[in-house]
Design an enzyme around this catalytic site. Sequence first.
Site, PDB file in Angstrom:
ATOM      1  N   ASP A  54       5.253   4.512   3.698  1.00  0.00           N
ATOM      2  CA  ASP A  54       5.037   5.940   3.910  1.00  0.00           C
ATOM      3  C   ASP A  54       6.348   6.557   4.370  1.00  0.00           C
ATOM      4  O   ASP A  54       7.111   5.927   5.112  1.00  0.00           O
ATOM      5  CB  ASP A  54       3.950   6.190   4.952  1.00  0.00           C
ATOM      6  CG  ASP A  54       3.283   7.553   4.776  1.00  0.00           C
ATOM      7  OD1 ASP A  54       2.115   7.609   4.362  1.00  0.00           O
ATOM      8  OD2 ASP A  54       3.960   8.577   5.043  1.00  0.00           O
ATOM      9  N   ASP A 112      -1.883  11.925  -3.119  1.00  0.00           N
ATOM     10  CA  ASP A 112      -1.822  13.366  -3.356  1.00  0.00           C
ATOM     11  C   ASP A 112      -1.881  13.615  -4.861  1.00  0.00           C
ATOM     12  O   ASP A 112      -1.056  13.086  -5.608  1.00  0.00           O
ATOM     13  CB  ASP A 112      -0.506  13.908  -2.783  1.00  0.00           C
ATOM     14  CG  ASP A 112      -0.419  15.426  -2.826  1.00  0.00           C
ATOM     15  OD1 ASP A 112      -1.075  16.055  -3.679  1.00  0.00           O
ATOM     16  OD2 ASP A 112       0.328  15.985  -2.003  1.00  0.00           O
ATOM     17  N   ASP A 115     -10.613  10.214  -5.615  1.00  0.00           N
ATOM     18  CA  ASP A 115     -11.811  11.030  -5.804  1.00  0.00           C
ATOM     19  C   ASP A 115     -11.515  12.222  -6.705  1.00  0.00           C
ATOM     20  O   ASP A 115     -12.405  13.026  -6.971  1.00  0.00           O
ATOM     21  CB  ASP A 115     -12.324  11.539  -4.466  1.00  0.00           C
ATOM     22  CG  ASP A 115     -11.356  12.519  -3.821  1.00  0.00           C
ATOM     23  OD1 ASP A 115     -10.160  12.166  -3.708  1.00  0.00           O
ATOM     24  OD2 ASP A 115     -11.772  13.630  -3.444  1.00  0.00           O
ATOM     25  N   GLU A 144       0.871  -1.176   0.000  1.00  0.00           N
ATOM     26  CA  GLU A 144       0.000   0.000   0.000  1.00  0.00           C
ATOM     27  C   GLU A 144       0.906   1.224   0.000  1.00  0.00           C
ATOM     28  O   GLU A 144       1.693   1.421   0.935  1.00  0.00           O
ATOM     29  CB  GLU A 144      -0.908   0.044   1.227  1.00  0.00           C
ATOM     30  CG  GLU A 144      -1.812   1.272   1.209  1.00  0.00           C
ATOM     31  CD  GLU A 144      -2.435   1.606   2.555  1.00  0.00           C
ATOM     32  OE1 GLU A 144      -3.111   2.659   2.621  1.00  0.00           O
ATOM     33  OE2 GLU A 144      -2.230   0.862   3.531  1.00  0.00           O
TER      34      GLU A 144
END
Length: 215
Positions: A68, A117, A153, A43
């Site tokens: 991350d 982002d 989105d 992920e």
Amino acid sequence: MSRKKHKKLAEVQTLPNVFNSHQSDLVNRINRFFGNDLPFTLELGCGDGDFTLSLAAAHPGKNFIGVDFKGSRVWNGASIGLERKLPNAAFINSKVEELKDLLSSACTEEIIIPFPDPHKKRRSTHRRLVAPEFVELYKYLLIPGGKVHLKTDNPHLFEFAKSVLDEMKIIPIHFSYNLYKDEISTIATEVKTRYEKNYLDEGRKINYLCFGFDS
């Protein structure tokens, strides 16, 4: 920086389920943690790790790694993973572009990019996780038959991703402008992130793109 955040940054590299660019022979280290050499599901931009941890709990026979570059976020996810005793959930504290130097070719079966982002400014397009350089990285990491999953989105990022695939002559396996209306079912759609739940509550549509590299 708050004292609590400073403490997390100091502790994160000591956690047994966290790996980073300062460690050598990273794939073997990760395999020893998992206790097997099965391919990973990554992920990218995992934040606090909710998505990675949920998938690990649902699929005990698979290995999941959240990636991350913010150590405090990784500390949050890794600490919860240890509390929940999830032996198949790990984290890499690094930037995504460093993964080619950290991981070996064909070590990954799925790459999930949930709500990255969008880097809206034109001069930042190379930083989008679906820019051509990143797509080439995914090709390097994936096993034959492996897949990349993007959920967003942001319609501009979605169209950018589609245009990159078109230029690279990669045919999508799935794409949707309204994921849950189209009822597409893959590992990437099993879990909704906190952000995704908020977006759906606001009435936003979730765009989804899945692709691989097999001819």
